[in-house]
Write a protein that holds these residues in place. Structure first.
Motif, PDB file in Angstrom:
ATOM      1  N   PRO A 147       0.837  -1.205   0.000  1.00  0.00           N
ATOM      2  CA  PRO A 147       0.000   0.000   0.000  1.00  0.00           C
ATOM      3  C   PRO A 147       0.867   1.249   0.000  1.00  0.00           C
ATOM      4  N   LEU A 148       0.366   2.312  -0.607  1.00  0.00           N
ATOM      5  CA  LEU A 148       1.115   3.570  -0.631  1.00  0.00           C
ATOM      6  C   LEU A 148       0.905   4.380   0.633  1.00  0.00           C
ATOM      7  N   SER A 149      -0.075   3.984   1.444  1.00  0.00           N
ATOM      8  CA  SER A 149      -0.280   4.625   2.747  1.00  0.00           C
ATOM      9  C   SER A 149      -0.720   3.555   3.740  1.00  0.00           C
ATOM     10  N   GLY A 150      -0.119   3.553   4.903  1.00  0.00           N
ATOM     11  CA  GLY A 150      -0.464   2.566   5.907  1.00  0.00           C
ATOM     12  C   GLY A 150       0.184   1.221   5.631  1.00  0.00           C
ATOM     13  N   ASN A 151      -0.287   0.215   6.338  1.00  0.00           N
ATOM     14  CA  ASN A 151       0.278  -1.120   6.239  1.00  0.00           C
ATOM     15  C   ASN A 151      -0.638  -2.126   5.566  1.00  0.00           C
ATOM     16  N   VAL A 152      -1.882  -1.732   5.295  1.00  0.00           N
ATOM     17  CA  VAL A 152      -2.871  -2.612   4.685  1.00  0.00           C
ATOM     18  C   VAL A 152      -3.546  -1.876   3.544  1.00  0.00           C
ATOM     19  N   ILE A 153      -3.881  -2.604   2.464  1.00  0.00           N
ATOM     20  CA  ILE A 153      -4.583  -1.989   1.337  1.00  0.00           C
ATOM     21  C   ILE A 153      -6.067  -1.887   1.698  1.00  0.00           C
ATOM     22  N   ASN A 154      -6.462  -0.711   2.129  1.00  0.00           N
ATOM     23  CA  ASN A 154      -7.849  -0.461   2.520  1.00  0.00           C
ATOM     24  C   ASN A 154      -8.646   0.094   1.352  1.00  0.00           C
ATOM     25  N   PRO A 155      -9.983   0.115   1.460  1.00  0.00           N
ATOM     26  CA  PRO A 155     -10.805   0.741   0.419  1.00  0.00           C
ATOM     27  C   PRO A 155     -10.429   2.205   0.218  1.00  0.00           C
ATOM     28  N   LYS A 156     -10.504   2.660  -1.030  1.00  0.00           N
ATOM     29  CA  LYS A 156     -10.205   4.035  -1.430  1.00  0.00           C
ATOM     30  C   LYS A 156      -8.748   4.399  -1.177  1.00  0.00           C
ATOM     31  N   GLU A 157      -7.853   3.424  -1.398  1.00  0.00           N
ATOM     32  CA  GLU A 157      -6.426   3.660  -1.249  1.00  0.00           C
ATOM     33  C   GLU A 157      -5.660   3.113  -2.450  1.00  0.00           C
ATOM     34  N   PHE A 158      -4.507   3.722  -2.733  1.00  0.00           N
ATOM     35  CA  PHE A 158      -3.629   3.287  -3.814  1.00  0.00           C
ATOM     36  C   PHE A 158      -2.614   2.270  -3.293  1.00  0.00           C
ATOM     37  N   TYR A 159      -2.109   1.447  -4.211  1.00  0.00           N
ATOM     38  CA  TYR A 159      -1.064   0.487  -3.884  1.00  0.00           C
ATOM     39  C   TYR A 159      -0.211   0.246  -5.119  1.00  0.00           C
TER      40      TYR A 159
END
Length: 225
Positions: A147-159
């Motif tokens: 993921p590009l933010s945080g540690n998990v690929i959450n909804p509405k996030e880039f990876y």
């Protein structure tokens, strides 16, 4: 995201400098993948992918302009084994100048770390077409997801997803190697819906010179139903 796009450009230019481009092709690979969870850890996946070239310098003369090549329709059944592994088998039809039939066998292994994910895929496939020698391929693919933010690929996030694959190809008395690199950036709309955009670089003809270089712009859309 800007840094990632610059990374894709750097990789493609570096490969182009290192490898002769006597046979060069460029195109796009838009694809739609639909998967459905079934009972007892089974999953059914359907994928349709089109291949189009807008540049082809692999033949006797150079071709430019959009040129439709073929459409692939694949159907894969998967069974979860262990915590994060899958055994898969299926078939694919390729609709072009002739209809090719391909059987597919795969084993997928996924390892989750604190802030990224690694995946390994071991696969084999067999392709049959009229008036064409049968083709047998053995494949290994390594994929890195982060993921590009945080540690998990959450909804509405880039990876980002970066894949490397090697193929050993047997066709009658001919043997060949193919290598692929696929850096992409993805957006997770929600848990059942995501899209990926990137570059798919392929080189083959390693053992049967001259080699061929292919660049594809990939656009993958994934849906879970």
């Amino acid at each position: 995201m800007k840094s990632f796009l610059l990374y894709i450009l750097f990789i493609s230019l570096s490969i182009g400098q290192l490898i002769s481009q006597e046979r060069l092709q460029g195109g796009t690979l838009p694809a739609l993948t639909i998967s459905k969870e079934l009972k007892k850890d089974w999953q059914l996946t359907s994928k349709i992918e089109n291949r189009l070239f807008f540049y082809d310098n692999s033949g006797l003369e150079k071709k430019t302009g959009l040129d439709y090549i073929h459409t692939d329709a694949a159907f894969i059944g998967s069974k979860k084994v262990g915590l994060s592994n899958q055994l898969s088998a299926g078939f694919q039809f390729r609709f072009g100048t002739v209809i090719e039939k391909r059987s597919i066998q795969q084993f997928n292994m996924v390892i989750d770390y604190y802030s990224f994910q690694l995946a390994h895929r071991f696969a084999a496939d067999q392709t049959f077409a009229p008036n064409t020698p049968d083709s047998y391929r053995f494949r290994y693919r390594f994929t890195y997801n982060k993921p590009l933010s945080g540690n998990v690929i959450n909804p509405k996030e880039f990876y980002i997803k970066i894949g490397f694959e090697s193929l050993f190809i047997l066709e009658e008395d001919t043997q060949d190697l193919e290598f692929r690199a696929t850096p992409t950036i993805g957006y997770n709309f929600k848990s059942s819906n995501k899209i990926e955009l990137g570059l798919d670089y392929r080189t083959d003809g390693i053992l049967i010179q001259p080699s061929r270089q292919r660049y594809f712009v990939v656009l993958n859309y994934y849906v879970k139903i």
